[in-house]
Design a protein around this motif. Structure first.
Motif, PDB file in Angstrom:
ATOM      1  N   GLY A 156       0.756  -1.259  -0.073  1.00  0.00           N
ATOM      2  CA  GLY A 156      -0.049  -0.075   0.083  1.00  0.00           C
ATOM      3  C   GLY A 156       0.969   1.311   0.033  1.00  0.00           C
ATOM      4  O   GLY A 156       0.505   2.208   0.830  1.00  0.00           O
ATOM      5  N   PRO A 157       1.821   1.592  -0.909  1.00  0.00           N
ATOM      6  CA  PRO A 157       2.631   2.891  -0.803  1.00  0.00           C
ATOM      7  C   PRO A 157       1.886   3.873  -1.321  1.00  0.00           C
ATOM      8  O   PRO A 157       0.920   3.717  -2.028  1.00  0.00           O
ATOM      9  CB  PRO A 157       3.683   2.408  -1.866  1.00  0.00           C
ATOM     10  N   LEU A 158       2.210   4.864  -0.767  1.00  0.00           N
ATOM     11  CA  LEU A 158       1.703   6.331  -0.907  1.00  0.00           C
ATOM     12  C   LEU A 158       2.409   7.008  -1.761  1.00  0.00           C
ATOM     13  O   LEU A 158       2.001   8.263  -2.239  1.00  0.00           O
ATOM     14  CB  LEU A 158       1.261   7.028   0.535  1.00  0.00           C
ATOM     15  N   SER A 159       3.585   6.620  -1.898  1.00  0.00           N
ATOM     16  CA  SER A 159       4.520   7.574  -2.676  1.00  0.00           C
ATOM     17  C   SER A 159       3.798   7.779  -4.171  1.00  0.00           C
ATOM     18  O   SER A 159       3.187   7.008  -4.777  1.00  0.00           O
ATOM     19  CB  SER A 159       5.851   6.771  -2.961  1.00  0.00           C
ATOM     20  N   GLU A 160       4.682   8.847  -4.768  1.00  0.00           N
ATOM     21  CA  GLU A 160       3.874   9.268  -6.313  1.00  0.00           C
ATOM     22  C   GLU A 160       4.530   8.334  -7.121  1.00  0.00           C
ATOM     23  O   GLU A 160       5.421   7.466  -7.244  1.00  0.00           O
ATOM     24  CB  GLU A 160       4.570  10.575  -6.484  1.00  0.00           C
ATOM     25  N   ALA A 161       3.501   8.181  -8.290  1.00  0.00           N
ATOM     26  CA  ALA A 161       3.802   7.068  -9.325  1.00  0.00           C
ATOM     27  C   ALA A 161       5.174   7.187  -9.935  1.00  0.00           C
ATOM     28  O   ALA A 161       6.072   6.246 -10.013  1.00  0.00           O
ATOM     29  CB  ALA A 161       2.720   6.901 -10.253  1.00  0.00           C
ATOM     30  N   ASP A 162       5.715   8.540 -10.301  1.00  0.00           N
ATOM     31  CA  ASP A 162       6.978   8.587 -10.912  1.00  0.00           C
ATOM     32  C   ASP A 162       8.237   8.147 -10.098  1.00  0.00           C
ATOM     33  O   ASP A 162       8.895   7.380 -10.369  1.00  0.00           O
ATOM     34  CB  ASP A 162       7.252  10.101 -11.066  1.00  0.00           C
ATOM     35  N   TYR A 163       8.047   8.302  -8.582  1.00  0.00           N
ATOM     36  CA  TYR A 163       9.176   7.867  -7.698  1.00  0.00           C
ATOM     37  C   TYR A 163       9.092   6.240  -7.721  1.00  0.00           C
ATOM     38  O   TYR A 163      10.131   5.656  -7.794  1.00  0.00           O
ATOM     39  CB  TYR A 163       8.749   8.315  -6.280  1.00  0.00           C
ATOM     40  N   LEU A 164       7.972   5.527  -7.821  1.00  0.00           N
ATOM     41  CA  LEU A 164       7.794   4.228  -7.804  1.00  0.00           C
ATOM     42  C   LEU A 164       8.550   3.431  -9.094  1.00  0.00           C
ATOM     43  O   LEU A 164       8.953   2.558  -9.178  1.00  0.00           O
ATOM     44  CB  LEU A 164       6.486   3.720  -7.652  1.00  0.00           C
ATOM     45  N   ARG A 165       8.288   4.187 -10.175  1.00  0.00           N
ATOM     46  CA  ARG A 165       8.783   3.993 -11.653  1.00  0.00           C
ATOM     47  C   ARG A 165      10.293   3.859 -11.502  1.00  0.00           C
ATOM     48  O   ARG A 165      11.170   2.991 -12.183  1.00  0.00           O
ATOM     49  CB  ARG A 165       8.384   4.914 -12.636  1.00  0.00           C
ATOM     50  N   THR A 166      10.933   4.914 -10.819  1.00  0.00           N
ATOM     51  CA  THR A 166      12.434   4.931 -10.851  1.00  0.00           C
ATOM     52  C   THR A 166      12.891   4.113  -9.883  1.00  0.00           C
ATOM     53  O   THR A 166      14.113   3.420 -10.032  1.00  0.00           O
ATOM     54  CB  THR A 166      12.840   6.568 -10.122  1.00  0.00           C
ATOM     55  N   LEU A 167      12.238   3.289  -8.990  1.00  0.00           N
ATOM     56  CA  LEU A 167      12.606   2.351  -8.144  1.00  0.00           C
ATOM     57  C   LEU A 167      13.066   1.176  -8.936  1.00  0.00           C
ATOM     58  O   LEU A 167      13.808   0.348  -8.521  1.00  0.00           O
ATOM     59  CB  LEU A 167      11.833   2.121  -7.019  1.00  0.00           C
ATOM     60  N   ALA A 168      12.132   1.033  -9.872  1.00  0.00           N
ATOM     61  CA  ALA A 168      12.194  -0.123 -10.818  1.00  0.00           C
ATOM     62  C   ALA A 168      13.551  -0.195 -11.623  1.00  0.00           C
ATOM     63  O   ALA A 168      14.020  -1.372 -12.109  1.00  0.00           O
ATOM     64  CB  ALA A 168      10.940  -0.193 -11.842  1.00  0.00           C
ATOM     65  N   ASP A 169      14.193   0.650 -11.427  1.00  0.00           N
ATOM     66  CA  ASP A 169      15.752   0.893 -12.104  1.00  0.00           C
ATOM     67  C   ASP A 169      16.747   0.475 -11.036  1.00  0.00           C
ATOM     68  O   ASP A 169      17.966   0.038 -11.738  1.00  0.00           O
ATOM     69  CB  ASP A 169      15.965   2.316 -12.608  1.00  0.00           C
ATOM     70  N   ARG A 170      16.410   0.393  -9.983  1.00  0.00           N
ATOM     71  CA  ARG A 170      17.384  -0.114  -8.946  1.00  0.00           C
ATOM     72  C   ARG A 170      17.081  -1.331  -8.225  1.00  0.00           C
ATOM     73  O   ARG A 170      18.058  -2.024  -7.579  1.00  0.00           O
ATOM     74  CB  ARG A 170      17.102   1.024  -7.735  1.00  0.00           C
ATOM     75  N   ALA A 171      15.852  -1.818  -8.393  1.00  0.00           N
ATOM     76  CA  ALA A 171      15.440  -3.047  -7.573  1.00  0.00           C
ATOM     77  C   ALA A 171      14.205  -3.527  -8.522  1.00  0.00           C
ATOM     78  O   ALA A 171      13.706  -3.065  -9.109  1.00  0.00           O
ATOM     79  CB  ALA A 171      15.289  -3.021  -6.339  1.00  0.00           C
ATOM     80  N   VAL A 172      13.941  -5.036  -8.441  1.00  0.00           N
ATOM     81  CA  VAL A 172      12.701  -5.328  -8.662  1.00  0.00           C
ATOM     82  C   VAL A 172      11.592  -5.041  -7.608  1.00  0.00           C
ATOM     83  O   VAL A 172      11.780  -5.069  -6.350  1.00  0.00           O
ATOM     84  CB  VAL A 172      12.742  -7.094  -8.762  1.00  0.00           C
ATOM     85  N   VAL A 173      10.519  -4.506  -8.087  1.00  0.00           N
ATOM     86  CA  VAL A 173       9.607  -3.878  -7.382  1.00  0.00           C
ATOM     87  C   VAL A 173       8.250  -4.539  -7.701  1.00  0.00           C
ATOM     88  O   VAL A 173       7.682  -4.631  -8.792  1.00  0.00           O
ATOM     89  CB  VAL A 173       9.367  -2.177  -7.637  1.00  0.00           C
ATOM     90  N   THR A 174       7.524  -4.857  -6.380  1.00  0.00           N
ATOM     91  CA  THR A 174       6.382  -5.253  -6.615  1.00  0.00           C
ATOM     92  C   THR A 174       5.221  -4.703  -5.663  1.00  0.00           C
ATOM     93  O   THR A 174       5.818  -4.464  -4.425  1.00  0.00           O
ATOM     94  CB  THR A 174       6.133  -7.022  -6.245  1.00  0.00           C
ATOM     95  N   VAL A 175       4.325  -3.941  -6.022  1.00  0.00           N
ATOM     96  CA  VAL A 175       3.397  -3.093  -5.443  1.00  0.00           C
ATOM     97  C   VAL A 175       2.277  -3.762  -4.949  1.00  0.00           C
ATOM     98  O   VAL A 175       1.424  -4.648  -5.713  1.00  0.00           O
ATOM     99  CB  VAL A 175       3.011  -1.856  -5.964  1.00  0.00           C
ATOM    100  N   VAL A 176       1.750  -3.905  -3.603  1.00  0.00           N
ATOM    101  CA  VAL A 176       0.314  -4.723  -3.272  1.00  0.00           C
ATOM    102  C   VAL A 176      -0.448  -3.608  -2.877  1.00  0.00           C
ATOM    103  O   VAL A 176      -0.350  -2.798  -2.139  1.00  0.00           O
ATOM    104  CB  VAL A 176       0.852  -5.606  -2.103  1.00  0.00           C
TER     105      VAL A 176
END
Length: 363
Positions: free
Chosen positions: A155-175
């Protein structure tokens, strides 16, 4: 003899490294005052440290007799292999970092399954919580600083752009949140279906004045708000639509209940954004001697473990916590093992749990 006792420490300091390690190993069964090392095991077993490393890495090069002797020595010393250190040496941490909100009981319900599923896949789990004094970005950066290969964000509250940039640093799964057009896997509940089930249930009980306390910008809130509007219109109840701004917290439920009590007439039912909000509503109404469900029915969302307690007995929409957690881990591990996999958006159906907080609409 007195001279010998006083000079013994100095004599020990002058021993070579091998003798020193042997002395440490000999004392270990009686209580080693430091953590035993691979060198201690090697000394106790009478083999080289390199051979011990090969055995612990399950590589060939040691006889069965030597392997048994090394494992027995490790057992006697209480040596436990640091799996995280071994994975880092290979360039892999095999660690999944999980972000959670320290106040969200529903998220806490996911953690047990995440641990079990990750362990079965050979991965460790590291938790990091956001809180009023610790924002999400800081909690996520802490996970990355500990070399987490995959991130599972609840349940992350962070903005979508920030979550997109995380995908360049690690594998990301959002629930619990949809993120279209990103390299992020998502696992979520069909929120619209859960809200529709709730409104249908209340309408079948004769309710028309059904208010909704929404979750503001919290994950899932926009979908639940839209679903409430659509369900009310489908039942020709547009004139009874009432949305009270809120959050997924007990305080939001308290504030909404006080707002309703200050008015001349209560609605016959309230659909809360989540269970925590519903519990806040119930608390205020109970203190004001408003009967639930005789005077007003209340429906929550999540089916957290608190809602199942007999004193609460909340009618609520059950999210499949095991399914959400299991698929989140499977997606993270799958992407780590095969980076060419396409991002997935997996949606799980909810189920309305009818309990004691809903009943026929008052006359």
């Amino acid at each position: 003899m007195r001279m010998s006792l006083t000079t013994q420490p100095r004599e020990i300091e002058m021993l070579d490294d091998r003798a020193n390690a042997h002395a440490d190993a000999e004392r270990a069964p009686a209580g080693l005052h430091r953590r035993p090392t691979m060198a201690d095991v090697a000394t106790r077993a009478g083999v080289s440290r390199t051979l011990v490393s090969l055995i612990f890495s399950n590589k060939p090069g040691a006889s069965d007799e030597t392997r048994d002797r090394v494992l027995q020595a490790a057992d006697e010393l209480g040596y436990r292999l640091d799996r995280a250190a071994r994975m880092l040496a290979r360039g892999r941490s095999r660690t999944l970092g999980v972000l959670m909100d320290v106040h969200q009981t529903f998220q806490a319900d996911l953690i047990g399954t995440i641990y079990a599923e990750a362990e079965a896949a050979g991965y460790e789990v590291l938790l990091s919580a956001s809180a009023p004094t610790r924002d999400e970005h800081k909690a996520i950066e802490a996970l990355l600083s500990h070399r987490c290969e995959g991130l599972i964000l609840l349940g992350p509250l962070s903005e979508a752009d920030y979550l997109r940039t995380l995908a360049d640093r690690a594998v990301v799964t959002v629930v619990g949140r949809a993120l279209p057009h990103t390299a992020v896997d998502t696992v979520r509940t069909a929120d619209a279906k859960g809200i529709r089930q709730s409104v249908d249930h209340l309408v079948e009980l004769g309710h028309r004045e059904i208010a909704h306390v929404d979750g503001g910008a919290d994950p899932g809130s926009p979908e639940r708000r839209r679903a409430y509007l659509a369900a009310m219109r489908r039942h020709d109840l547009s004139n009874h639509i009432r949305i009270i701004p809120g959050q997924h917290t007990e305080e939001a439920g308290v504030a909404a209940a006080n707002t309703l009590l200050a008015e001349d007439r209560l609605p016959t039912a309230v659909l809360a954004g989540n269970d925590r909000c519903a519990i806040g509503l119930m608390d205020v109404f109970t203190r004001a001697h408003v009967d639930v469900p005789g005077d007003i029915s209340i429906v929550g969302y999540d089916d957290s473990h608190l809602s199942q307690l007999s004193r609460i007995d909340l009618t609520t929409v059950r999210q499949d916590t095991e399914g959400l957690a299991r698929h989140a881990v499977q997606f993270a591990v799958g992407r780590l093992e095969d980076e060419d996999l396409d991002p997935q958006d997996f949606v799980i159906d909810p189920h309305l749990m009818v309990r004691g907080t809903t009943g026929p609409a008052r006359s």
